[in-house]
Design an enzyme around this catalytic site. Structure first.
Site, mmCIF file in Angstrom:
data_model
loop_
_atom_site.group_PDB
_atom_site.id
_atom_site.type_symbol
_atom_site.label_atom_id
_atom_site.label_comp_id
_atom_site.label_asym_id
_atom_site.label_seq_id
_atom_site.Cartn_x
_atom_site.Cartn_y
_atom_site.Cartn_z
ATOM 1 N N SER A 140 1.364 -1.857 0.336
ATOM 2 C CA SER A 140 0.212 -0.397 0.180
ATOM 3 C C SER A 140 0.882 1.218 0.031
ATOM 4 C CB SER A 140 -1.362 0.161 1.107
ATOM 5 O OG SER A 140 -1.518 1.355 1.307
ATOM 6 N N TYR A 152 -1.603 -0.457 10.288
ATOM 7 C CA TYR A 152 -1.731 -0.616 8.888
ATOM 8 C C TYR A 152 -0.371 -0.361 8.600
ATOM 9 C CZ TYR A 152 -3.893 -0.810 4.474
ATOM 10 O OH TYR A 152 -3.935 -1.602 2.896
HETATM 11 N N1 LIG Z 1 -8.264 -0.425 -0.792
HETATM 12 C C1 LIG Z 1 -7.684 0.088 -0.801
HETATM 13 O O1 LIG Z 1 -8.161 1.329 -0.607
HETATM 14 C C2 LIG Z 1 -6.391 -0.641 -0.454
HETATM 15 C C3 LIG Z 1 -5.299 0.430 -0.535
HETATM 16 C C4 LIG Z 1 -4.329 -0.046 -1.076
HETATM 17 C C5 LIG Z 1 -4.105 -1.520 -0.348
HETATM 18 N N2 LIG Z 1 -5.088 -2.111 0.093
HETATM 19 C C6 LIG Z 1 -4.734 -3.330 0.277
HETATM 20 O O2 LIG Z 1 -5.206 -4.118 -1.576
HETATM 21 C C7 LIG Z 1 -5.562 -5.754 -0.841
HETATM 22 C C8 LIG Z 1 -7.292 -5.672 -1.595
HETATM 23 O O3 LIG Z 1 -7.882 -5.068 -0.026
HETATM 24 P P1 LIG Z 1 -9.483 -4.668 -0.799
HETATM 25 O O4 LIG Z 1 -9.408 -3.243 -1.141
HETATM 26 O O5 LIG Z 1 -9.703 -5.205 -2.434
HETATM 27 O O6 LIG Z 1 -9.982 -4.993 0.132
HETATM 28 P P2 LIG Z 1 -11.474 -6.073 0.175
HETATM 29 O O7 LIG Z 1 -12.926 -5.707 -0.673
HETATM 30 O O8 LIG Z 1 -11.114 -5.945 1.271
HETATM 31 O O9 LIG Z 1 -10.810 -7.362 -0.295
HETATM 32 C C9 LIG Z 1 -9.836 -8.022 0.753
HETATM 33 C C10 LIG Z 1 -9.841 -9.436 0.637
HETATM 34 O O10 LIG Z 1 -8.898 -10.204 1.231
HETATM 35 C C11 LIG Z 1 -9.543 -11.320 1.608
HETATM 36 N N3 LIG Z 1 -9.138 -11.811 3.009
HETATM 37 C C12 LIG Z 1 -9.095 -10.765 4.035
HETATM 38 N N4 LIG Z 1 -8.795 -11.576 5.860
HETATM 39 C C13 LIG Z 1 -8.587 -13.400 5.047
HETATM 40 C C14 LIG Z 1 -7.514 -13.955 5.478
HETATM 41 N N5 LIG Z 1 -7.360 -13.816 6.386
HETATM 42 N N6 LIG Z 1 -7.759 -15.651 4.510
HETATM 43 C C15 LIG Z 1 -8.355 -15.491 3.807
HETATM 44 N N7 LIG Z 1 -8.896 -13.987 3.052
HETATM 45 C C16 LIG Z 1 -8.649 -12.533 3.547
HETATM 46 C C17 LIG Z 1 -11.120 -11.086 1.715
HETATM 47 O O11 LIG Z 1 -12.339 -12.525 1.589
HETATM 48 P P3 LIG Z 1 -12.974 -13.113 2.191
HETATM 49 O O12 LIG Z 1 -12.885 -12.038 3.687
HETATM 50 O O13 LIG Z 1 -13.846 -14.097 1.699
HETATM 51 O O14 LIG Z 1 -11.745 -13.812 2.988
HETATM 52 C C18 LIG Z 1 -11.092 -10.160 0.808
HETATM 53 O O15 LIG Z 1 -11.699 -11.449 -0.584
HETATM 54 C C19 LIG Z 1 -5.579 -5.858 0.625
HETATM 55 O O16 LIG Z 1 -4.460 -6.103 0.960
HETATM 56 C C20 LIG Z 1 -5.745 -4.509 1.214
HETATM 57 O O17 LIG Z 1 -4.754 -3.997 2.414
HETATM 58 C C21 LIG Z 1 -6.567 -1.522 0.270
#
Ligand SMILES: NC(=O)c1ccc[n+]([C@@H]2O[C@H](COP(=O)([O-])OP(=O)(O)OC[C@H]3O[C@@H](n4cnc5c(N)ncnc54)[C@H](OP(=O)(O)O)[C@@H]3O)[C@@H](O)[C@H]2O)c1
Length: 232
Positions: A140, A152
């Site tokens: 991130s 985070y």
């Molecule tokens: N959104 C942002 O602004 C942003 C910015 C920078 C980086 N990120 C990073 O991008 C990545 C994806 O995030 P997103 O924004 O797409 O969020 P999201 O829509 O909440 O997706 C998170 C994913 O991670 C899975 N997950 C969470 N805990 C898990 C576990 N213990 N085991 C297996 N799967 C797990 C969830 O699936 P289940 O709940 O079905 O397990 C879901 O598929 C993350 O690493 C996040 O930190 C996000």
């Protein structure tokens, strides 16, 4: 060339789901991993019907070593090989700073955001060495900037370090390592919609860009941010 096999963790939602959709559209076979088996099954069926690609759902809790080993075994049993892994599963937290956050929540975030991708690498690297494959990891922008009180951000700094250190470990093996560092992306990561944010599809395009490079090209870091709003 046969379709490459791409394993995505965190594929049930947001960035992981959007990447699965775009990769399937471009001819990748995809293994979709997360805890929400129902969402993954529905997505796998949808991608297979829409793109004629092979898509499988893999229940996995990235905090759990046995679950991660079973995930990679299922992929190898189904496809016989593994060409790329997108270690993307992650979570945020109710950031109340180092003086106010819930320590139990910190533990969950470390186990998901730091131990999670490390176990994904541990479980998949042998197969990726055989295929001279590709590792992509979601960090991130919060991992490279100073954000007051951000635990985070500290976990995502660890992810950045993991990617850099892995790259040195596998140097000379043919494995490529790409660190993906999104800025604000409007996904279910947040409880409410975000303004001036990227869409999950914006990050998916960056990930698939890195994946689609020839074997001689390693995209190292991709920090993808929303364009600042125009001042009127
Ligand atoms: N959104 C942002 O602004 C942003 C910015 C920078 C980086 N990120 C990073 O991008 C990545 C994806 O995030 P997103 O924004 O797409 O969020 P999201 O829509 O909440 O997706 C998170 C994913 O991670 C899975 N997950 C969470 N805990 C898990 C576990 N213990 N085991 C297996 N799967 C797990 C969830 O699936 P289940 O709940 O079905 O397990 C879901 O598929 C993350 O690493 C996040 O930190 C996000």
């Amino acid at each position: 060339m046969t379709s490459p096999i791409l394993l995505i963790t965190g594929a049930s939602s947001g960035i992981g789901r959007a990447t699965a959709e775009l990769a399937a559209e471009q001819g990748y076979h995809v293994a979709l991993a997360a805890r929400s088996a129902d969402k993954l099954e529905a997505l796998a069926q949808e991608l297979t019907e829409r793109h004629g690609t092979k898509a499988i759902a893999v229940s996995c809790d990235v905090q759990d070593w046995g679950s991660q080993q079973a995930m990679v075994k299922q992929v190898l049993d189904e496809f016989g090989r593994l060409d790329a892994v997108f270690a993307n599963a992650g979570r945020g937290l109710d950031g109340k700073g180092f003086a106010g956050s819930d320590p139990d929540e910190w533990r969950e975030v470390v186990l998901t955001n730091v131990l999670g991708p490390a176990l994904t690498l541990r479980a998949s690297l042998e197969a990726l060495k055989s295929s001279r494959g590709h590792v992509l990891i979601t960090g991130s922008v919060a991992g490279r900037r100073t954000l007051p009180g951000s635990f985070y951000g500290a976990t995502k700094s660890a992810v950045q370090s993991m990617a850099y250190n892995l790259r040195e470990e596998v140097r000379g093996s043919g494995i490529r390592v790409t660190l993906v560092e999104p800025g604000l992306v409007d996904t279910p990561f947040f409880d409410s919609p975000r303004e001036n944010a990227l869409k999950a599809e914006d990050i998916a395009r960056a990930v698939v860009f890195a994946l689609n490079q020839p074997a001689s090209v390693e995209v190292h870091d991709m920090c993808v941010l929303p364009t600042p709003p125009i001042d009127d």
